[in-house]
Design a protein around this motif. Sequence first.
Motif, PDB file in Angstrom:
ATOM      1  N   ALA A 201       0.861  -1.300   0.030  1.00 21.98           N
ATOM      2  CA  ALA A 201       0.117   0.110  -0.002  1.00 21.98           C
ATOM      3  C   ALA A 201       0.977   1.183  -0.141  1.00 21.98           C
ATOM      4  O   ALA A 201       0.483   2.294  -0.425  1.00 21.98           O
ATOM      5  CB  ALA A 201      -1.005  -0.093   1.295  1.00 21.98           C
ATOM      6  N   GLN A 202       1.865   1.252   0.696  1.00 20.99           N
ATOM      7  CA  GLN A 202       2.766   2.276   0.763  1.00 20.99           C
ATOM      8  C   GLN A 202       3.327   2.781  -0.551  1.00 20.99           C
ATOM      9  O   GLN A 202       3.398   3.940  -0.830  1.00 20.99           O
ATOM     10  CB  GLN A 202       4.006   1.942   1.666  1.00 20.99           C
ATOM     11  N   ALA A 203       3.961   1.797  -1.562  1.00 21.81           N
ATOM     12  CA  ALA A 203       4.213   2.221  -2.763  1.00 21.81           C
ATOM     13  C   ALA A 203       3.181   2.713  -3.832  1.00 21.81           C
ATOM     14  O   ALA A 203       3.202   3.413  -4.370  1.00 21.81           O
ATOM     15  CB  ALA A 203       4.997   1.264  -3.201  1.00 21.81           C
ATOM     16  N   ALA A 204       1.937   1.856  -3.462  1.00 21.00           N
ATOM     17  CA  ALA A 204       1.000   2.153  -4.506  1.00 21.00           C
ATOM     18  C   ALA A 204       0.347   3.588  -4.334  1.00 21.00           C
ATOM     19  O   ALA A 204      -0.336   3.973  -5.342  1.00 21.00           O
ATOM     20  CB  ALA A 204      -0.053   0.998  -4.325  1.00 21.00           C
ATOM     21  N   VAL A 205       0.402   3.922  -3.026  1.00 28.30           N
ATOM     22  CA  VAL A 205      -0.319   5.262  -2.932  1.00 28.30           C
ATOM     23  C   VAL A 205       0.378   6.433  -3.698  1.00 28.30           C
ATOM     24  O   VAL A 205      -0.091   7.428  -3.976  1.00 28.30           O
ATOM     25  CB  VAL A 205      -0.381   5.392  -1.399  1.00 28.30           C
TER      26      VAL A 205
END
Length: 540
Positions: A201-205
């Motif tokens: 989630a941290q990268a995708a945001v």
Amino acid sequence: MPSALQSSGSISAAVAASRVLGLVRMSLQSRLIGAGALADTFSVAFRIPNLLRDLLAEGALSSAFVPTFTASLVQEDRERAYQLANLALAGILLVTGTLTLLGVVFAEPLVVAITSGWSPEKIAETAALTRVMMPILALVSVGAVWGGILNAQRNFLPFALAPVVFNLVSIAAGLGMWLGGLGGRAAVMAWSVGTLLASVAQAAVLVPSLRRLGYRARPRLRGLRRHPGVRRIVALMLPAIVGVAAVQLNVFVNTRFAASLGDGAVAQIEYAFRIFFLPIGVFGVALATVTATQVSEEAARGDRSTLIARTGEGLSAAWLLTSASTVGLVLLAHPIVSLIYEGGRFGAAESAAVAVILQAYAIGLAPYSMVKIVAPAFYAIDRPRVPLIASFASVAVNIGFNALTYERLGAPGLALGTSLGALVNLTLLRAFYRREIGALARPGRWREFAVLAAANAGLGAVVWAAWTGLAQVLAGPLSALPRLLRALVGAGALAVVIAVGFVVFAAIVRAGKYPGGAQLWGLPAGLMRRLRRRRARPAA
């Protein structure tokens, strides 16, 4: 007001939210898995991909990619800069993907290498958790490239907010475990899976912000070896990797020292470091992010005098913010640790042990933050060997001190060694900066130092007196309250003490005309005005 302090305001707020949520995450972890053998297994398993992440992604890659990408933006155009970014993305995926696979295959030997004296069962459990979390390395590396693209275009906020998403997903996983009644080994495995999902989630945001800037992630290997920008990144990364490797060697050796001290020492150091990292993240990382971009731009233009001024502003702001944090952490270490972690599997004895480690870490807060501000200037002018030399010297001091004292001083001694190493690192960087770039000293610096010393003395006296008085007044009534109410009252008392200390500190630096002091004094009122404006918008 120093421009570094002004520019880093929104980043500081974002990083503050991330660090506070990170402490909530660690608070859940402490209650679910405690600070004993189980917590040790998670700490070491999580540390293995993080050692490689710091080595490649958030250390060497960020230091090399941002100035190179910025130079491409300034000297060429956005399209060519994005081509460079996609080549860098392909290269880092190739490297980190290979390392991830090796980490999964050789998890047990890695655990054996980083620990000392652990039982075969504890090693096997740690290796299983390592295999779950190894992909974090590739995910964070992708995020580092994407964050560099955003930061180089002064779009700082999305990358600063990405860890907020990581912590929110982790907290959701922890709450699910708590509601489901998970405990023991099952809780540790579930926590590891939640940590991996949080990294995704941290990268995708970051993707929506990148798309708004016109960037599309299309990693490609064709031309990777021939591109001059990639060659510059590699040329900057190689000495940076060696430099960061020195720091990671320090973490590696200290982990072995801590593991040999018995069950719980590794986890206790990790819990203390997470609190210590709150002001570093809020102030040090935010100022370093802004300063790195500014000095990269000035270096690309060949403007050394402005580069020096930007570094000086960053250091002045760091002194203002981290010195007060150091005093507060040293004096309030025990109530802070108790409030955040105590409960469930984490008891009063663990709180006392972690508090002493936190005090030892706090001594190194200012130099630790300032290293992150001074070092980027050397990468911006293509002098990466300087941070390398300083890093090796600091690690040598740290490891030497800890090797001599860890059996006698225990875990707090390991934290103290880290602080001494950061001080040596900063001292050498300042000396090299004067020789390679120019003098950072400004007229009036001794008067500023006196103002800061007076402000910290006032802060320390007020915080000590206020907390001692409140603790004595509340000791009797609190003992009769349920645990939750005791925690809420303790949190309120701690908040009052911190607020009073802030007012005293800010009033003195404002009266003494320390750079940024007036803005620090006006910060609470400014935040209130922003909140009122936001509340008024829907009504309008």
